[in-house]
Design a protein around this motif. Structure first.
Motif, mmCIF file in Angstrom:
data_model
loop_
_atom_site.group_PDB
_atom_site.id
_atom_site.type_symbol
_atom_site.label_atom_id
_atom_site.label_comp_id
_atom_site.label_asym_id
_atom_site.label_seq_id
_atom_site.Cartn_x
_atom_site.Cartn_y
_atom_site.Cartn_z
ATOM 1 N N ALA A 1 0.812 -1.220 0.000
ATOM 2 C CA ALA A 1 0.000 0.000 0.000
ATOM 3 C C ALA A 1 0.843 1.266 0.000
ATOM 4 O O ALA A 1 1.909 1.326 0.615
ATOM 5 C CB ALA A 1 -0.927 -0.003 1.209
ATOM 6 N N ALA A 2 0.333 2.295 -0.675
ATOM 7 C CA ALA A 2 0.960 3.619 -0.636
ATOM 8 C C ALA A 2 0.663 4.303 0.695
ATOM 9 O O ALA A 2 1.426 5.149 1.150
ATOM 10 C CB ALA A 2 0.453 4.470 -1.790
ATOM 11 N N GLY A 3 -0.440 3.936 1.317
ATOM 12 C CA GLY A 3 -0.814 4.479 2.620
ATOM 13 C C GLY A 3 -1.806 3.567 3.304
ATOM 14 O O GLY A 3 -2.582 2.879 2.634
ATOM 15 N N VAL A 4 -1.749 3.531 4.620
ATOM 16 C CA VAL A 4 -2.669 2.707 5.404
ATOM 17 C C VAL A 4 -3.351 3.628 6.414
ATOM 18 O O VAL A 4 -2.704 4.197 7.283
ATOM 19 C CB VAL A 4 -1.922 1.572 6.141
ATOM 20 C CG1 VAL A 4 -2.902 0.730 6.949
ATOM 21 C CG2 VAL A 4 -1.161 0.695 5.159
ATOM 22 N N VAL B 1 -9.773 -0.270 8.696
ATOM 23 C CA VAL B 1 -8.506 0.093 8.056
ATOM 24 C C VAL B 1 -8.751 0.204 6.565
ATOM 25 O O VAL B 1 -9.410 -0.655 5.974
ATOM 26 C CB VAL B 1 -7.424 -0.977 8.316
ATOM 27 C CG1 VAL B 1 -6.134 -0.626 7.578
ATOM 28 C CG2 VAL B 1 -7.157 -1.138 9.795
ATOM 29 N N LEU B 2 -8.237 1.259 5.964
ATOM 30 C CA LEU B 2 -8.277 1.411 4.514
ATOM 31 C C LEU B 2 -6.856 1.288 3.978
ATOM 32 O O LEU B 2 -5.965 2.039 4.389
ATOM 33 C CB LEU B 2 -8.840 2.783 4.121
ATOM 34 C CG LEU B 2 -10.291 3.077 4.466
ATOM 35 C CD1 LEU B 2 -10.651 4.490 4.011
ATOM 36 C CD2 LEU B 2 -11.239 2.055 3.862
ATOM 37 N N PHE B 3 -6.658 0.334 3.077
ATOM 38 C CA PHE B 3 -5.375 0.180 2.398
ATOM 39 C C PHE B 3 -5.482 0.924 1.073
ATOM 40 O O PHE B 3 -6.238 0.524 0.185
ATOM 41 C CB PHE B 3 -5.057 -1.291 2.180
ATOM 42 C CG PHE B 3 -4.812 -2.040 3.458
ATOM 43 C CD1 PHE B 3 -3.559 -2.020 4.063
ATOM 44 C CD2 PHE B 3 -5.837 -2.736 4.067
ATOM 45 C CE1 PHE B 3 -3.336 -2.699 5.251
ATOM 46 C CE2 PHE B 3 -5.629 -3.422 5.265
ATOM 47 C CZ PHE B 3 -4.372 -3.403 5.854
ATOM 48 N N LEU B 4 -4.741 2.018 0.941
ATOM 49 C CA LEU B 4 -4.766 2.864 -0.248
ATOM 50 C C LEU B 4 -3.606 2.428 -1.137
ATOM 51 O O LEU B 4 -2.432 2.647 -0.807
ATOM 52 C CB LEU B 4 -4.627 4.334 0.154
ATOM 53 C CG LEU B 4 -5.632 4.771 1.244
ATOM 54 C CD1 LEU B 4 -5.180 6.046 1.912
ATOM 55 C CD2 LEU B 4 -7.011 4.934 0.661
ATOM 56 N N LYS C 1 -4.052 -1.335 -7.412
ATOM 57 C CA LYS C 1 -4.763 -0.057 -7.302
ATOM 58 C C LYS C 1 -6.069 -0.280 -6.551
ATOM 59 O O LYS C 1 -6.473 -1.414 -6.278
ATOM 60 C CB LYS C 1 -5.028 0.541 -8.684
ATOM 61 C CG LYS C 1 -5.872 -0.335 -9.587
ATOM 62 C CD LYS C 1 -6.037 0.310 -10.951
ATOM 63 C CE LYS C 1 -6.870 -0.569 -11.870
ATOM 64 N NZ LYS C 1 -7.106 0.045 -13.179
ATOM 65 N N GLY C 2 -6.739 0.826 -6.225
ATOM 66 C CA GLY C 2 -7.993 0.739 -5.483
ATOM 67 C C GLY C 2 -7.789 0.930 -3.991
ATOM 68 O O GLY C 2 -6.696 1.233 -3.514
ATOM 69 N N VAL C 3 -8.889 0.761 -3.260
ATOM 70 C CA VAL C 3 -8.900 0.913 -1.804
ATOM 71 C C VAL C 3 -9.533 -0.336 -1.213
ATOM 72 O O VAL C 3 -10.634 -0.730 -1.615
ATOM 73 C CB VAL C 3 -9.709 2.162 -1.374
ATOM 74 C CG1 VAL C 3 -9.734 2.294 0.133
ATOM 75 C CG2 VAL C 3 -9.142 3.422 -2.021
ATOM 76 N N TYR C 4 -8.849 -0.956 -0.279
ATOM 77 C CA TYR C 4 -9.333 -2.168 0.371
ATOM 78 C C TYR C 4 -9.646 -1.863 1.827
ATOM 79 O O TYR C 4 -8.798 -1.336 2.547
ATOM 80 C CB TYR C 4 -8.307 -3.297 0.246
ATOM 81 C CG TYR C 4 -8.182 -3.782 -1.176
ATOM 82 C CD1 TYR C 4 -8.834 -4.930 -1.590
ATOM 83 C CD2 TYR C 4 -7.447 -3.065 -2.112
ATOM 84 C CE1 TYR C 4 -8.746 -5.370 -2.910
ATOM 85 C CE2 TYR C 4 -7.352 -3.483 -3.430
ATOM 86 C CZ TYR C 4 -8.009 -4.636 -3.819
ATOM 87 O OH TYR C 4 -7.932 -5.050 -5.126
ATOM 88 N N ALA C 5 -10.868 -2.185 2.253
ATOM 89 C CA ALA C 5 -11.325 -1.884 3.613
ATOM 90 C C ALA C 5 -11.496 -3.151 4.429
ATOM 91 O O ALA C 5 -12.128 -4.108 3.980
ATOM 92 C CB ALA C 5 -12.653 -1.125 3.554
ATOM 93 N N TYR C 6 -10.921 -3.135 5.613
ATOM 94 C CA TYR C 6 -11.112 -4.208 6.597
ATOM 95 C C TYR C 6 -11.842 -3.610 7.785
ATOM 96 O O TYR C 6 -11.400 -2.615 8.364
ATOM 97 C CB TYR C 6 -9.763 -4.742 7.099
ATOM 98 C CG TYR C 6 -9.104 -5.769 6.224
ATOM 99 C CD1 TYR C 6 -9.066 -7.107 6.605
ATOM 100 C CD2 TYR C 6 -8.496 -5.411 5.030
ATOM 101 C CE1 TYR C 6 -8.440 -8.061 5.809
ATOM 102 C CE2 TYR C 6 -7.864 -6.349 4.230
ATOM 103 C CZ TYR C 6 -7.848 -7.675 4.626
ATOM 104 O OH TYR C 6 -7.224 -8.608 3.837
ATOM 105 N N VAL C 7 -12.952 -4.220 8.169
ATOM 106 C CA VAL C 7 -13.689 -3.813 9.363
ATOM 107 C C VAL C 7 -13.381 -4.834 10.450
ATOM 108 O O VAL C 7 -13.388 -6.042 10.200
ATOM 109 C CB VAL C 7 -15.207 -3.759 9.092
ATOM 110 C CG1 VAL C 7 -15.975 -3.358 10.347
ATOM 111 C CG2 VAL C 7 -15.510 -2.782 7.956
#
Length: 196
Positions: free
Chosen positions: A67-70, A122-125, A166-172
């Motif tokens: 990820a570019a940012g977490v 958490v959002l993995f950008l 690419k995209g955004v991955y969300a973990y709840v």
């Protein structure tokens, strides 16, 4: 009755907040939140939550490496009766693991719902363009992102560094409470500058 004024005010705010969570209301809410937020508390809680997620989910760790940012929101409270509101503070960690900024997540929802729920996400950008969206002047509406993927057990099993460029991955995580079926629709993320 032994309810303090601050507690009463918080409850009242939680009940009326959804009516004010419009485009024009985010800025004053963000400023007020930033004045009372603690950088140390937010970053410490966020790092602990991310470490726990990595310990229990190898797929999340794989995403974190690429990820570019977490962006981590360790404590979010969502409550409502027909009209709901949710809020929490978080931290953006960069590729080097350092803190790149502090953010709040806030949202309003409408429909059949009752109860209070506490959780984190958490959002993995995955690219720098997704990271750049965080700093839009009016905030970033998460649910409107076409590249958002909410990771469940099935998706987590297929996550590899070759499938997520690419995209955004969300973990709840840490869902506790009466609500079910969390959605990011109506959720906005805004940068804050904690006062201490």
């Amino acid at each position: 009755m032994n309810t303090s004024i601050p507690t009463f005010c918080r409850v009242a705010l939680a009940l009326v907040a959804p009516a004010f969570l419009t485009q024009c209301a985010y800025e004053p809410v963000t400023r007020a939140n930033a004045e009372h937020a603690s950088r140390g508390d937010i970053s410490g809680d966020a790092r602990a939550a991310l470490d726990e997620l990595y310990a229990h989910d190898p797929g999340a760790r794989k995403l974190g490496r690429s990820a570019a940012g977490v962006l981590v929101f360790p404590h979010i409270t969502k409550g409502g009766l027909v009209v709901g509101a949710e809020a929490g503070n978080g931290v953006l960690f960069g590729r080097d693991g350092g803190v790149k900024g502090y953010y709040q997540t806030a949202g309003a929802s409408y429909g059949l719902q009752a109860g209070v729920q506490k959780y984190g996400y958490v959002l993995f950008l995955m690219s720098s363009s997704e990271v750049a969206q965080l700093n839009r002047a009016a905030g970033w509406e998460v649910g409107s992102s076409p590249g958002l993927v909410v990771v469940d057990r099935g998706i987590a099993a297929t996550v590899t560094s070759r499938t997520v460029d690419k995209g955004v991955y969300a973990y709840v995580f840490n869902q506790k409470g009466l609500m079910a079926g969390l959605s990011f629709k109506g959720t906005k993320i805004t940068r804050i500058q904690p006062g201490h």
